[in-house]
Design an enzyme around this catalytic site. Structure first.
Site, short mmCIF file in Angstrom:
data_model
loop_
_atom_site.label_atom_id
_atom_site.label_comp_id
_atom_site.label_asym_id
_atom_site.label_seq_id
_atom_site.Cartn_x
_atom_site.Cartn_y
_atom_site.Cartn_z
CG MET A 196 -1.88 1.07 1.40
SD MET A 196 -1.23 2.70 1.26
CE MET A 196 -1.90 3.63 2.51
N PRO A 197 1.31 1.67 -1.16
CG PRO A 197 2.56 1.59 -3.09
CD PRO A 197 1.36 0.98 -2.43
CG LEU A 198 0.60 8.20 1.76
CD1 LEU A 198 -0.81 8.44 1.24
CD2 LEU A 198 0.69 8.49 3.24
#
Length: 126
Positions: A1-3
């Site tokens: 889950m990249p931000l």
């Protein structure tokens, strides 16, 4: 889950900002093995006084069109995957927005999986 946090100088169109986000997202899927629908991006514009990027660091000539992209993601990807991501983003922005490759600044911040909560006060990956 990249931000993903994307920072750029004030004054770009909504289409321009959307395209930047699209290019980064597509590059993450193609090179970093990020799954579809895992898109979390914050795009912010800044006045010149609040957006300071050295225009000559490491001999790279940057312009006022420089974009700073910071991606916080789970640790564990190889240097080769990271290099492929950097290239895909710079090439994609150049092709779709005519942004100079020199004006694409990328920073990856790696974290352990237990450092994420997607809601409900839970650590979904822990």
């Amino acid at each position: 889950m990249p931000l993903v946090r994307i920072d750029l100088a004030r004054g770009k169109t909504e289409h321009y900002r959307q395209t930047v986000g699209d290019v980064v997202y597509e590059a993450m899927i193609a090179t970093l093995n990020v799954p579809a629908d895992d898109r979390f991006q914050i795009i912010a514009e800044h006045s010149p006084n609040d957006f300071i990027v050295d225009q000559n660091y490491l001999g790279i000539k940057r312009t006022d069109d420089v974009i700073v992209i910071q991606v916080t993601l789970n640790a564990g990807r190889s240097v080769d995957l990271k290099r492929a991501f950097y290239k895909a983003v710079a090439d994609g922005l150049h092709q779709r927005l005519d942004l100079r490759r020199e004006d694409v600044f990328i920073n990856l911040v790696e974290t352990a999986k237990e450092n994420w909560s997607f809601g409900n006060g839970e650590a979904q990956y822990a």
